[in-house]
Design an enzyme around this catalytic site. Structure first.
Site, PDB file in Angstrom:
ATOM      1  CG  HIS A  62     -49.685  -4.509  53.417  1.00 44.04           C
ATOM      2  ND1 HIS A  62     -50.541  -3.598  54.007  1.00 44.04           N
ATOM      3  CD2 HIS A  62     -48.680  -4.664  54.307  1.00 44.04           C
ATOM      4  CE1 HIS A  62     -50.081  -3.239  55.181  1.00 44.04           C
ATOM      5  NE2 HIS A  62     -48.939  -3.870  55.388  1.00 44.04           N
ATOM      6  CG  HIS A  64     -44.748  -1.021  55.195  1.00 44.23           C
ATOM      7  ND1 HIS A  64     -45.553  -0.077  55.791  1.00 44.23           N
ATOM      8  CD2 HIS A  64     -45.331  -2.206  55.452  1.00 44.23           C
ATOM      9  CE1 HIS A  64     -46.573  -0.666  56.393  1.00 44.23           C
ATOM     10  NE2 HIS A  64     -46.468  -1.966  56.193  1.00 44.23           N
ATOM     11  CD  GLU A 142     -49.407   3.609  58.002  1.00 43.14           C
ATOM     12  OE1 GLU A 142     -49.715   2.411  57.883  1.00 43.14           O
ATOM     13  OE2 GLU A 142     -48.273   3.982  58.372  1.00 43.14           O
ATOM     14  CB  SER A 146     -53.589   7.027  69.559  1.00 49.94           C
ATOM     15  OG  SER A 146     -52.407   7.214  70.316  1.00 49.94           O
ATOM     16  CG  HIS A 181     -50.278   2.584  61.973  1.00 50.92           C
ATOM     17  ND1 HIS A 181     -50.234   2.150  63.267  1.00 50.92           N
ATOM     18  CD2 HIS A 181     -49.198   2.054  61.356  1.00 50.92           C
ATOM     19  CE1 HIS A 181     -49.145   1.401  63.441  1.00 50.92           C
ATOM     20  NE2 HIS A 181     -48.512   1.330  62.289  1.00 50.92           N
ATOM     21  CG  HIS A 208     -51.086  -2.359  59.607  1.00 50.85           C
ATOM     22  ND1 HIS A 208     -50.597  -1.095  59.400  1.00 50.85           N
ATOM     23  CD2 HIS A 208     -50.305  -3.181  58.883  1.00 50.85           C
ATOM     24  CE1 HIS A 208     -49.554  -1.142  58.574  1.00 50.85           C
ATOM     25  NE2 HIS A 208     -49.363  -2.407  58.241  1.00 50.85           N
ATOM     26  CD  GLU A 211     -48.615  -6.623  62.385  1.00 55.28           C
ATOM     27  OE1 GLU A 211     -49.043  -5.440  62.456  1.00 55.28           O
ATOM     28  OE2 GLU A 211     -47.514  -6.922  61.866  1.00 55.28           O
TER      29      GLU A 211
HETATM   30  C1  BEZ Z   1     -49.772   6.359  68.199  1.00 61.16           C
HETATM   31  O1  BEZ Z   1     -50.620   6.169  69.053  1.00 61.16           O
HETATM   32  O2  BEZ Z   1     -49.604   7.460  67.678  1.00 61.16           O
HETATM   33  C2  BEZ Z   1     -48.938   5.170  67.793  1.00 61.16           C
HETATM   34  C3  BEZ Z   1     -49.019   4.004  68.521  1.00 61.16           C
HETATM   35  C4  BEZ Z   1     -48.282   2.896  68.135  1.00 61.16           C
HETATM   36  C5  BEZ Z   1     -47.450   2.959  67.033  1.00 61.16           C
HETATM   37  C6  BEZ Z   1     -47.378   4.133  66.293  1.00 61.16           C
HETATM   38  C7  BEZ Z   1     -48.127   5.251  66.678  1.00 61.16           C
HETATM   39 FE   FE2 Z   2     -47.711  -3.501  57.096  1.00 63.44          FE
END
Ligand code: BEZ
Ligand code: FE2
Length: 412
Positions: A62, A64, A142, A146, A181, A208, A211
């Site tokens: 893992h 980045h 990735e 949302s 993600h 993830h 965390e």
């Molecule tokens: C999203 O909801 O797109 C998002 C939320 C937190 C971090 C990155 C993206």
């Molecule tokens: Fe990470």
């Protein structure tokens, strides 16, 4: 064919002495050095000398790479402050992470004996470097998003990146893979589709998961540090999923969950039951104020990993193992050291569906040759390996020895 004759060999059954390994791109035979020499008379024989220990190449599952340009731009100590700083600095950092910067990050991993890594790729800007470096790369495309209104476009972009990784030449040693993600940041529709794709094609899968304490508070109570974040950036005041609903997507398909610091006993029981793995990032967790993953829960296999330069100061796997050894101060030291070595070899390999990470017949011929500074008791081999290794002495990938030395002008 090559025959390596180390003083000590690390196998899935533990440390062994007086054995040699014969290999081409895979391990063909393990046995008495003289018998192997007779069986493979044309083989080149390399004796590695006193206190040499041959390990399978290490896996850092893992990382980045796209954030490899960060040193001190991001804010450490609190997860929400860190996330805010990532959003502010992301464009600068990703721009600065050119191929040279990312290649050097891969070389740094190679010097610590990492022959295989899992690159979590948000944008696909790291694919070109991953194709060129000698290591095996599990390329975790990735998906993030949302907001239901944007999912279709994000999913198409994700599929395009998966296709790019899929179309690499086998000699480039790229395995296409899927990363979700996080539970709070990916809409369940997209999670369902991406997980279905991984399941259909047998691709390695990662996410993830739990965390920070903020993540649990948001998912359970729609409150805490994420409340203001989601109101400000996404104009919403409720999470897209529950912990239970998120985990259910992965039932029956062993997945690598990164961090899992804030999991309960019951949730870890479920991870264990479903054959999942935890990517454990002790330094990242400490720097982002996330807490300590309870590694003493033996039910869940862990892979110790560095995470990226976005939450760490090196990609040296032995720096990470030393941090783990210091962080988990309870319990018998030698047993912890042995578990940690397993966590960057066999268990790490299993977590990404790889057959590497073990010195056994038919496994890929990936090795890291280390040397201990003095003799030690058998039961202390893992411990002293962790304490005293900064760099591997030599590294082989698919049977070929690869150059690990720094360019002339560089030093520590
Ligand atoms: C999203 O909801 O797109 C998002 C939320 C937190 C971090 C990155 C993206
Ligand atoms: Fe990470």
């Amino acid at each position: 064919m090559t025959i390596l004759v180390p003083e000590t060999l690390y196998t899935p059954e533990g440390y062994r002495h007086g054995l040699a390994v014969a290999f081409d791109e895979r391990i063909r035979d393990i046995g008495d050095p003289e018998e192997l020499a007779e069986r493979y008379p044309e083989a080149e024989r390399i004796e590695t000398g006193l206190r040499s220990v041959l390990y399978p190449g290490f896996l850092n599952v893992h990382v980045h790479l796209e954030f490899s340009a960060n040193r001190s731009r991001l804010k450490y100590g609190d997860f929400m402050e860190w996330l805010g700083s990532v959003i502010r600095e992301r464009d600068t950092l990703v721009n600065e992470a050119d191929n040279e910067v990312m290649t050097e990050a891969c070389r740094e991993m190679l010097r610590s004996g990492i022959t295989s890594f899992g690159a979590v790729s948000s944008f696909g800007t790291d694919l070109e470097v991953c194709r060129k470096v000698p290591q095996r790369v599990t390329f975790f495309n990735e998906i993030v998003g949302s907001n239901p209104a944007t999912i279709d476009a994000l999913y198409q972009d994700f599929l395009h990146r998966v296709d790019n990784a899929r179309s690499c030449d086998p000699s480039e040693r790229i395995t296409p893979a899927v990363a979700i993600h996080a539970p709070y940041s990916v809409h369940p529709f997209a999670v369902r589709r991406a997980v279905a794709l991984a399941k259909e094609e047998g691709l390695p899968l990662s996410a993830h998961f739990l965390e920070s304490p903020y993540e649990r508070e948001w998912l359970e109570k729609a409150d805490g540090g994420f409340k203001a974040f989601f109101e400000k950036f996404l104009k919403t005041n409720r999470p897209v999923t529950t912990i239970e609903e998120f985990l259910a997507h992965f039932d029956g398909y062993p997945t690598l969950f990164a961090h899992a610091v804030q999991t309960t006993e019951e949730e870890r029981g479920r991870l264990a039951q479903e054959g999942h793995f935890v990517a454990h990032c002790p330094r990242s967790n400490r720097l982002l104020g996330c807490g300590r993953y309870p590694i003493e829960d033996q039910r869940v296999p862990v892979a110790v990993t560095t995470d990226g330069y976005s939450s760490n100061w090196s990609l040296n796997l032995f720096d990470e193992l030393r941090a783990a050894l210091m962080l988990h101060h309870q319990g018998p030291l030698q047993r912890l050291a042995e578990r940690l070595i397993r966590s960057v070899t066999l268990d790490a390999a299993r977590s990404i569906r790889s057959d590497a990470g073990r010195i056994e017949t038919d496994a890929p011929a990936d090795f890291a040759l280390l040397r201990l500074p003095q003799d030690c008791d058998e039961e202390d081999l893992a411990l002293h390996t962790i304490l005293h290794t900064r760099e591997a002495e030599a590294v082989w990938i698919a049977g070929e020895q690869v150059e690990t030395k720094r360019p002339e002008h560089q030093s520590d």
